[in-house]
Design a protein around this motif. Sequence first.
Motif, PDB file in Angstrom:
ATOM      1  N   MET A   1      -2.696   9.019  -1.435  1.00 58.27           N
ATOM      2  CA  MET A   1      -2.633   7.586  -1.797  1.00 58.27           C
ATOM      3  C   MET A   1      -2.871   6.826  -0.592  1.00 58.27           C
ATOM      4  SD  MET A   1       0.721   6.152  -3.582  1.00 58.27           S
ATOM      5  CE  MET A   1       1.845   5.666  -1.846  1.00 58.27           C
ATOM      6  N   GLN A   2      -3.259   5.776  -0.447  1.00 58.24           N
ATOM      7  CA  GLN A   2      -3.364   4.829   0.723  1.00 58.24           C
ATOM      8  C   GLN A   2      -2.228   4.280   0.994  1.00 58.24           C
ATOM      9  OE1 GLN A   2      -6.048   3.885   2.886  1.00 58.24           O
ATOM     10  NE2 GLN A   2      -7.867   5.210   1.855  1.00 58.24           N
ATOM     11  N   PRO A   3      -1.549   3.994   1.960  1.00 60.18           N
ATOM     12  CA  PRO A   3      -0.402   3.458   2.061  1.00 60.18           C
ATOM     13  C   PRO A   3      -0.520   1.932   2.208  1.00 60.18           C
ATOM     14  CG  PRO A   3      -1.030   4.121   4.297  1.00 60.18           C
ATOM     15  CD  PRO A   3      -1.859   4.773   3.221  1.00 60.18           C
ATOM     16  N   LYS A   4       0.558   1.045   1.637  1.00 55.91           N
ATOM     17  CA  LYS A   4       0.561  -0.518   1.697  1.00 55.91           C
ATOM     18  C   LYS A   4       1.631  -0.740   2.597  1.00 55.91           C
ATOM     19  CE  LYS A   4      -1.434  -0.754  -2.966  1.00 55.91           C
ATOM     20  NZ  LYS A   4      -1.220  -0.968  -4.446  1.00 55.91           N
ATOM     21  N   PHE A   5       1.426  -2.088   3.283  1.00 52.73           N
ATOM     22  CA  PHE A   5       2.505  -2.314   4.228  1.00 52.73           C
ATOM     23  C   PHE A   5       2.868  -3.754   3.704  1.00 52.73           C
ATOM     24  CE2 PHE A   5      -0.719   0.225   6.018  1.00 52.73           C
ATOM     25  CZ  PHE A   5       0.031   1.332   6.809  1.00 52.73           C
TER      26      PHE A   5
ATOM     27  N   TYR B   1       8.164   9.426   2.292  1.00 49.24           N
ATOM     28  CA  TYR B   1       6.555   9.351   1.810  1.00 49.24           C
ATOM     29  C   TYR B   1       6.224  10.665   1.261  1.00 49.24           C
ATOM     30  CZ  TYR B   1       1.523   8.561   1.050  1.00 49.24           C
ATOM     31  OH  TYR B   1       0.436   8.523   0.636  1.00 49.24           O
ATOM     32  N   PRO B   2       5.614  10.669   0.076  1.00 49.51           N
ATOM     33  CA  PRO B   2       5.565   9.564  -0.830  1.00 49.51           C
ATOM     34  C   PRO B   2       6.896  10.006  -1.772  1.00 49.51           C
ATOM     35  CG  PRO B   2       4.368  11.586  -1.730  1.00 49.51           C
ATOM     36  CD  PRO B   2       4.970  11.811  -0.463  1.00 49.51           C
ATOM     37  N   THR B   3       7.141   8.499  -2.641  1.00 51.79           N
ATOM     38  CA  THR B   3       8.371   8.473  -3.266  1.00 51.79           C
ATOM     39  C   THR B   3       7.561   8.256  -4.675  1.00 51.79           C
ATOM     40  OG1 THR B   3       8.530   6.108  -2.993  1.00 51.79           O
ATOM     41  CG2 THR B   3       9.684   7.618  -1.587  1.00 51.79           C
TER      42      THR B   3
ATOM     43  N   VAL C   1       5.267   1.001   2.115  1.00 46.74           N
ATOM     44  CA  VAL C   1       5.765   2.288   2.915  1.00 46.74           C
ATOM     45  C   VAL C   1       6.593   1.483   3.774  1.00 46.74           C
ATOM     46  CG1 VAL C   1       3.851   3.814   2.439  1.00 46.74           C
ATOM     47  CG2 VAL C   1       3.807   2.210   4.640  1.00 46.74           C
ATOM     48  N   GLU C   2       7.445   2.236   4.431  1.00 44.41           N
ATOM     49  CA  GLU C   2       8.561   1.862   5.377  1.00 44.41           C
ATOM     50  C   GLU C   2       8.394   2.762   6.460  1.00 44.41           C
ATOM     51  OE1 GLU C   2      13.256   1.609   6.095  1.00 44.41           O
ATOM     52  OE2 GLU C   2      12.512   2.047   4.198  1.00 44.41           O
ATOM     53  N   ILE C   3       7.901   2.201   7.801  1.00 48.05           N
ATOM     54  CA  ILE C   3       7.619   2.856   8.980  1.00 48.05           C
ATOM     55  C   ILE C   3       8.960   3.483   9.585  1.00 48.05           C
ATOM     56  CG2 ILE C   3       7.078   2.378  11.558  1.00 48.05           C
ATOM     57  CD1 ILE C   3       4.827   1.948   9.586  1.00 48.05           C
TER      58      ILE C   3
END
Length: 129
Positions: A1-5, A79-81, A91-93
Amino acid sequence: MQPKFKTRKAWNQAEMLLQPAFIRVVDNFRAQLEDSPWTGEYEDIQDPYPGYILRLKKDTIETTVNIWDLCYQICFVAYPTGALVENGCAVEIDETLFEASGAVDWQKLEAKTQQLIHNMFEQFDHLGG
């Protein structure tokens, strides 16, 4: 899955972390494979998005590892939840991977990477009984 910020800052932090995390993952796999009955071979993949997988084999057991997913596990919190997967949440850094100055904390990045790879090999060793 590609992360989103969520924010531009999170995007910038991810840019700072992902390439070093990738290098640390590959290097730690190399080190683990040297002292392991497992063999590994990297492969480029294009679907569902470009990336790399590591095909691992020991005797008759085979498994694959998505290298970028491992990098995401290192760089992001939880990651991933289920929420990320189901709702496409951002996502959360992992802020603990940065020094107070905002620079990458290389020792913490390495320690988190080593722990993740070590835990994976422990799980792999249980695959064969």
